[in-house]
Design an enzyme around this catalytic site. Sequence first.
Site, PDB file in Angstrom:
ATOM      1  N   LYS A   1      60.709 160.382  56.671  1.00 30.60           N
ATOM      2  CA  LYS A   1      61.441 159.660  56.098  1.00 30.60           C
ATOM      3  C   LYS A   1      60.753 158.214  55.824  1.00 30.60           C
ATOM      4  O   LYS A   1      60.972 157.400  54.904  1.00 30.60           O
ATOM      5  CB  LYS A   1      62.644 159.286  57.041  1.00 30.60           C
ATOM      6  CG  LYS A   1      63.659 160.493  56.789  1.00 30.60           C
ATOM      7  CD  LYS A   1      65.092 159.907  56.987  1.00 30.60           C
ATOM      8  CE  LYS A   1      65.930 161.391  56.591  1.00 30.60           C
ATOM      9  NZ  LYS A   1      67.338 160.989  57.147  1.00 30.60           N
TER      10      LYS A   1
ATOM     11  N   LYS B   1      61.836 172.326  52.294  1.00 28.15           N
ATOM     12  CA  LYS B   1      63.145 173.016  52.644  1.00 28.15           C
ATOM     13  C   LYS B   1      64.078 172.316  51.629  1.00 28.15           C
ATOM     14  O   LYS B   1      63.806 171.348  50.930  1.00 28.15           O
ATOM     15  CB  LYS B   1      63.609 172.453  54.066  1.00 28.15           C
ATOM     16  CG  LYS B   1      64.008 170.902  54.085  1.00 28.15           C
ATOM     17  CD  LYS B   1      64.773 170.526  55.439  1.00 28.15           C
ATOM     18  CE  LYS B   1      65.269 169.343  55.334  1.00 28.15           C
ATOM     19  NZ  LYS B   1      66.248 168.919  56.524  1.00 28.15           N
TER      20      LYS B   1
ATOM     21  N   LYS C   1      70.004 168.289  50.818  1.00 31.57           N
ATOM     22  CA  LYS C   1      71.297 167.760  50.283  1.00 31.57           C
ATOM     23  C   LYS C   1      70.974 166.518  49.534  1.00 31.57           C
ATOM     24  O   LYS C   1      71.829 166.240  48.761  1.00 31.57           O
ATOM     25  CB  LYS C   1      72.513 167.923  51.142  1.00 31.57           C
ATOM     26  CG  LYS C   1      72.275 166.882  52.287  1.00 31.57           C
ATOM     27  CD  LYS C   1      73.562 166.899  53.076  1.00 31.57           C
ATOM     28  CE  LYS C   1      73.435 166.688  54.753  1.00 31.57           C
ATOM     29  NZ  LYS C   1      72.451 165.883  55.199  1.00 31.57           N
TER      30      LYS C   1
HETATM   31  P1  TYM Z   1      71.293 167.231  58.496  1.00 34.30           P
HETATM   32  O1  TYM Z   1      72.301 166.291  58.014  1.00 34.30           O
HETATM   33  O2  TYM Z   1      70.018 166.928  58.019  1.00 34.30           O
HETATM   34  O3  TYM Z   1      71.682 168.660  58.251  1.00 34.30           O
HETATM   35  C1  TYM Z   1      72.839 169.387  58.938  1.00 34.30           C
HETATM   36  C2  TYM Z   1      72.543 170.614  59.306  1.00 34.30           C
HETATM   37  O4  TYM Z   1      72.189 171.775  58.439  1.00 34.30           O
HETATM   38  C3  TYM Z   1      70.924 171.950  58.522  1.00 34.30           C
HETATM   39  N1  TYM Z   1      69.832 172.254  57.500  1.00 34.30           N
HETATM   40  C4  TYM Z   1      69.384 173.304  57.114  1.00 34.30           C
HETATM   41  N2  TYM Z   1      69.530 174.516  57.581  1.00 34.30           N
HETATM   42  C5  TYM Z   1      68.767 175.454  56.879  1.00 34.30           C
HETATM   43  N3  TYM Z   1      67.909 175.134  55.724  1.00 34.30           N
HETATM   44  C6  TYM Z   1      67.983 174.139  55.193  1.00 34.30           C
HETATM   45  N4  TYM Z   1      67.303 173.849  54.185  1.00 34.30           N
HETATM   46  C7  TYM Z   1      68.644 173.089  55.883  1.00 34.30           C
HETATM   47  N5  TYM Z   1      69.073 171.680  55.607  1.00 34.30           N
HETATM   48  C8  TYM Z   1      69.553 171.110  56.709  1.00 34.30           C
HETATM   49  C9  TYM Z   1      70.389 171.025  59.736  1.00 34.30           C
HETATM   50  O5  TYM Z   1      69.096 171.608  60.462  1.00 34.30           O
HETATM   51  C10 TYM Z   1      71.469 170.549  60.481  1.00 34.30           C
HETATM   52  O6  TYM Z   1      71.858 171.831  61.479  1.00 34.30           O
HETATM   53  N6  TYM Z   1      70.084 165.068  62.840  1.00 34.30           N
HETATM   54  C11 TYM Z   1      71.108 165.939  62.147  1.00 34.30           C
HETATM   55  C12 TYM Z   1      72.602 165.464  62.123  1.00 34.30           C
HETATM   56  C13 TYM Z   1      73.031 165.280  63.710  1.00 34.30           C
HETATM   57  C14 TYM Z   1      73.424 166.422  64.439  1.00 34.30           C
HETATM   58  C15 TYM Z   1      73.670 165.580  65.658  1.00 34.30           C
HETATM   59  C16 TYM Z   1      73.099 167.742  64.561  1.00 34.30           C
HETATM   60  C17 TYM Z   1      73.368 164.189  64.093  1.00 34.30           C
HETATM   61  N7  TYM Z   1      73.870 164.328  65.510  1.00 34.30           N
HETATM   62  C18 TYM Z   1      74.283 166.256  66.854  1.00 34.30           C
HETATM   63  C19 TYM Z   1      73.628 168.391  65.673  1.00 34.30           C
HETATM   64  C20 TYM Z   1      73.960 167.623  66.942  1.00 34.30           C
HETATM   65  C21 TYM Z   1      70.802 166.027  60.706  1.00 34.30           C
HETATM   66  O7  TYM Z   1      70.149 165.016  60.030  1.00 34.30           O
HETATM   67  O8  TYM Z   1      71.126 167.087  60.034  1.00 34.30           O
END
Ligand code: TYM
Length: 335
Positions: free
Chosen positions: A115, A199, A202
């Site tokens: 980032k 990867k 979004k």
């Molecule tokens: P975030 O918002 O980037 O992504 C949300 C969830 O989607 C999964 N993910 C993927 N899985 C498979 N293939 C992909 N290309 C892909 N892109 C995203 C991520 O692994 C995630 O599970 N820090 C976290 C958000 C968060 C969180 C938490 C998660 C904040 N607090 C507490 C669990 C528990 C994040 O940025 O996810």
Amino acid sequence: MNDKKKTMLSGIQPSGHLCIGNYLGAIKNWVRLQNDYDGIFIVVDLHAITVRQKPAELRKRCLSFAAQYLACGIDPNESIIFIQSHVPAHAELAWTLNTLAHMGELSRMTQYKDKIKKHQANINVGLFAYPVLMASDILLYQSDLVPVGEDQKQHLELSRELAERFNNAYSPTFKVPEAFIMKQSAGARIRSLQDPTKKMSKSDENPNNYIALLDDPDTILKKFKRAVTDSETEIKYDENRHGVANLLTLYSSLTDSSLSDAEQHFQGIGYAQLKKQVADVTIETLVPIQKRYDELMSEKTELEKILKNGAEEARYRARKTLSKVYRKIGLVGGF
Ligand code: TYM
């Protein structure tokens, strides 16, 4: 909700457009596990502001993401859904945990390193401390299980480490959470359609790289038709042939079939058919979700009520943990 069930917690940042990677890596598992666990699903808006957001869009996106959780099948009678900033204890515990987290361990976080490359003009303290806020989300609710995609593994390890560090420094207070991550070939890491070495994200600037949960069928078909594959012809799962492996992973996870069944299914068929059929099963999955989403968004009273109840319950539970933490570290309470 049954108190004896173990707690499962997860969250997604309201940035960009929820995509099929988020669905397969995270949400689909939440739905699958929600009857066996006490589920807590958060729209983590305080995480999203570590990257500059347009306020009006962020506001809309928070509601839209919550509606998409529900439309994907999260049952508000089984699980709690809420918006992170509605529960002040997240920021409060994060501050406390900041005093336990080390600069060195945070600077080693891969997502932070990525980032800061992307957002050179805004390398803020929040971006650095972000994994501590995530630990706070998880530890506040004494979570047992955290279903996430592969990319969150390192953050989850830090959460475990901080829980243990606190427990050792004071006395057992936090449950040490377990990660729940699918195998890579089962959706833990869905890849970008145009650059399958990366990867799927979004928040990608190029919408052709991802399939949004709200993309219409024509757009989905077009995006898959343009998906990058390779110059070979055989449809076979090979980690090193990222594009084809990604399409096969998508097909098998969306149809709940094994990879070898998917390979078998595509034997003797060309890439054009592979793309078309992956598009078809994606559309079949997303159309009912979109229908339910439109209903929820056309009359927001139900959605708002679910979020209000969710936040109330979360505030109550979070406060219990936070009070314990404050007492143990020596803050004066009772006023
Ligand atoms: P975030 O918002 O980037 O992504 C949300 C969830 O989607 C999964 N993910 C993927 N899985 C498979 N293939 C992909 N290309 C892909 N892109 C995203 C991520 O692994 C995630 O599970 N820090 C976290 C958000 C968060 C969180 C938490 C998660 C904040 N607090 C507490 C669990 C528990 C994040 O940025 O996810």
